[in-house]
Design an enzyme around this catalytic site. Sequence first.
Site, PDB file in Angstrom:
ATOM      1  N   PRO A 197       0.829  -1.210   0.000  1.00  0.00           N
ATOM      2  CA  PRO A 197       0.000   0.000   0.000  1.00  0.00           C
ATOM      3  C   PRO A 197       0.860   1.254   0.000  1.00  0.00           C
ATOM      4  CG  PRO A 197      -0.699  -1.561   1.699  1.00  0.00           C
ATOM      5  CD  PRO A 197       0.610  -2.045   1.189  1.00  0.00           C
ATOM      6  N   PRO A 198       0.285   2.399  -0.343  1.00  0.00           N
ATOM      7  CA  PRO A 198       1.045   3.654  -0.322  1.00  0.00           C
ATOM      8  C   PRO A 198       1.575   3.963   1.082  1.00  0.00           C
ATOM      9  CG  PRO A 198      -1.013   3.932  -1.525  1.00  0.00           C
ATOM     10  CD  PRO A 198      -1.078   2.583  -0.887  1.00  0.00           C
ATOM     11  N   GLY A 201       6.910   2.320   2.547  1.00  0.00           N
ATOM     12  CA  GLY A 201       8.370   2.388   2.503  1.00  0.00           C
ATOM     13  C   GLY A 201       9.008   1.738   1.306  1.00  0.00           C
ATOM     14  N   LYS A 202       8.301   1.627   0.189  1.00  0.00           N
ATOM     15  CA  LYS A 202       8.870   0.974  -0.990  1.00  0.00           C
ATOM     16  C   LYS A 202      10.042   1.784  -1.554  1.00  0.00           C
ATOM     17  CE  LYS A 202       4.851   0.929  -3.052  1.00  0.00           C
ATOM     18  NZ  LYS A 202       3.981   1.377  -1.945  1.00  0.00           N
ATOM     19  N   THR A 203       9.843   3.084  -1.722  1.00  0.00           N
ATOM     20  CA  THR A 203      10.921   3.925  -2.252  1.00  0.00           C
ATOM     21  C   THR A 203      12.081   4.006  -1.271  1.00  0.00           C
ATOM     22  OG1 THR A 203       9.266   5.236  -3.452  1.00  0.00           O
ATOM     23  CG2 THR A 203      11.457   6.201  -3.169  1.00  0.00           C
ATOM     24  N   HIS A 418     -25.175  12.077  19.061  1.00  0.00           N
ATOM     25  CA  HIS A 418     -24.762  11.171  17.990  1.00  0.00           C
ATOM     26  C   HIS A 418     -23.488  10.417  18.383  1.00  0.00           C
ATOM     27  CE1 HIS A 418     -24.533  10.038  13.635  1.00  0.00           C
ATOM     28  NE2 HIS A 418     -23.252   9.871  13.963  1.00  0.00           N
ATOM     29  N   GLU A 419     -22.446  11.145  18.785  1.00  0.00           N
ATOM     30  CA  GLU A 419     -21.171  10.491  19.108  1.00  0.00           C
ATOM     31  C   GLU A 419     -21.281   9.678  20.398  1.00  0.00           C
ATOM     32  OE1 GLU A 419     -19.056  10.450  16.878  1.00  0.00           O
ATOM     33  OE2 GLU A 419     -19.843  12.066  15.632  1.00  0.00           O
ATOM     34  N   HIS A 422     -22.607   6.255  19.543  1.00  0.00           N
ATOM     35  CA  HIS A 422     -21.542   5.369  19.054  1.00  0.00           C
ATOM     36  C   HIS A 422     -20.733   4.804  20.220  1.00  0.00           C
ATOM     37  CE1 HIS A 422     -22.180   6.027  14.842  1.00  0.00           C
ATOM     38  NE2 HIS A 422     -21.898   7.330  14.888  1.00  0.00           N
ATOM     39  N   ASP A 493     -22.230   6.997   8.157  1.00  0.00           N
ATOM     40  CA  ASP A 493     -22.435   5.807   8.998  1.00  0.00           C
ATOM     41  C   ASP A 493     -23.350   4.798   8.294  1.00  0.00           C
ATOM     42  OD1 ASP A 493     -20.918   6.953  11.013  1.00  0.00           O
ATOM     43  OD2 ASP A 493     -22.656   7.893  11.960  1.00  0.00           O
TER      44      ASP A 493
END
Length: 629
Positions: A197-198, A201-203, A418-419, A422, A493
């Site tokens: 994934p982006p 650490g590939k580069t 709302h929160e 959750h 949601d």
Amino acid sequence: MKTKQSNLNWIYLIIFVVSIALFWILISGTPQTKPTEIPVSQAIAMTQNSEIVSMTMKGPQLELTAKDGTVYRTNVGPESYWTMTNMKLDGIKYDIQNSGLDWGSLLLTVILPTVLIGGLLFFFFYRARGMNNQAMSFGRSRARLFPGDKPTVTFNDVAGVDEAKQELREVVDFLKSRERFTTLGARIPRGVLLVGPPGTGKTLLAKAIAGEAGVPFFSISGSEFVEMFVGVGASRVRDLFDTAKRHAPCIIFIDEIDAVGRQRGAGLGGSHDEREQTLNQILTEMDGFDTNVNIIILAATNRPDILDPALLRPGRFDRRVVLDLPDINGRVAILKVHIKNKPVNTNISLERLARQTAGFSGADLANLVNEAAILAARRAKKTVDMDELEESIDKVSLGPERRSKRISPKEKEITAYHESGHAVVARLTKNADPPNKISIIPRGLAGGYMIPLTEDRSYYSRAMILDLIAVSLAGHASERLFLGEITSGSQSDLRHATDIARRMITDWGMSNKLVPRTFGDKQEMVFLGREISEQKDYSDKTAESIDSEINEIIKQQYEVATQILTDSKDLLKILVDTLNIKETLDYEELEKLFKDNVPPERLPKKEAFAELVKINPTPAETPPAREEK
């Protein structure tokens, strides 16, 4: 190089302007009419008849100006010259310019035209030469050779990808001691594909390989090969490989190779478009490597599924190294790398940070530490504390706080209910992750948020997924139960809950009514790089069954969330009131509130999560003290 080219452009401009000026002088300074040629006898007669007002002797030529302004000219021989110069000329202005060359005429008739034509030729010649050089360089490779020819990054600067580093040490060993492999008949892979994934650490890992091996490192992006003109990309590939052979042993790194390495035959331009010609040239160059040429090609992509099969066959990119998102141990190691040269307080807990950053990539963690340092500097602190690091987690995940945004008391109340819905359902369900932080301060695009404390997981059970759906629906249920109205704040949601329920049935085989199989073959147009359609491999009757079961799951879990909130209305009211005062609550504050207001038999045991947020750092986590200079 750029300054030199700019100076040449200025020189060309000056030459062009001077040439135009000389041309203008030549036109404006040239007489519009030539003197009338007459014989000497006529000139003498006109002089004796007082028709002439002035005479000018210019070598062997005599110019006479009549009273009406007409200019006459005659060639004067030796005898006539003697006669003209000794005769008495009453009332006539007489001038002798018998001094050799006529520089004025020479300038206008010879020098100025020569300079003008030469300047214009010089200007157009060098401009054409510059355009030719630019056209020639258009097909040259744009690969960047690292400063000093060799990167300074080593494997010590890369953390969290131990298996990948071990796999790539063979490449380093081959570049350092090639004979050790060739004497045994071994052949190192021509190309190594880094997949992940982006931000994983590939580069960075590619630079570390070149730094460890101590060889030149050529870096280029796949998109830099492709241009509008057909053939340019292939020319750049040839130039890149020719340059690399002159610097062997070396490493060529092609980032985002999927930009040029997509499967052939799927483009809009048919089989002869620029991208496919570029890919063909890459395949040819990799096949043409001599066994004595020490060049290794590294490539990085996060879309290995769309690469052309010919690119992945043995002899080309025949080794694949996967870099996944780091686990908790990897995140601790990455955090240690990024705080190495920063003044951090000794009370920080890297393990606690790692527990709260499940799903973060290496780039996310680097950004987290940097944001914490910026926040500490803004607060005029000399060290980075745990407060800045934990606050940066939210900033990296959701965006910056927007405390300046004006919120009406009504909207603030809606956000709190709302929160809180959750958070309550997340804590009181058996399988969902407990809430780690809850806030009603707008951050990024969110008006408020509840962040769960998650663990690294590879698998999710059906019971856990159902509880996650109930948590997603809890905000909507809380608004309906306690406010008597529903707002648009639940849009994301509801979409999330619906998507999970659909994937349960169509992808994960978690249906109670249908056979365990997948439904729908998602088709992807390679040249667009995304899924744009789904091929139905099931009947309309099955589609109705899928929709029916999705609706049933959503309905059941909505009822679960509603029941929990109804049984915990006093707890939710306390949580709402506390949020309206403090605006943000962390894990310890939430746990105390739940344990003080919920009977122990109703509070699911999630004590294991308490270990995830321990405050005191272990000795191994304590960063070394910085030496004061």
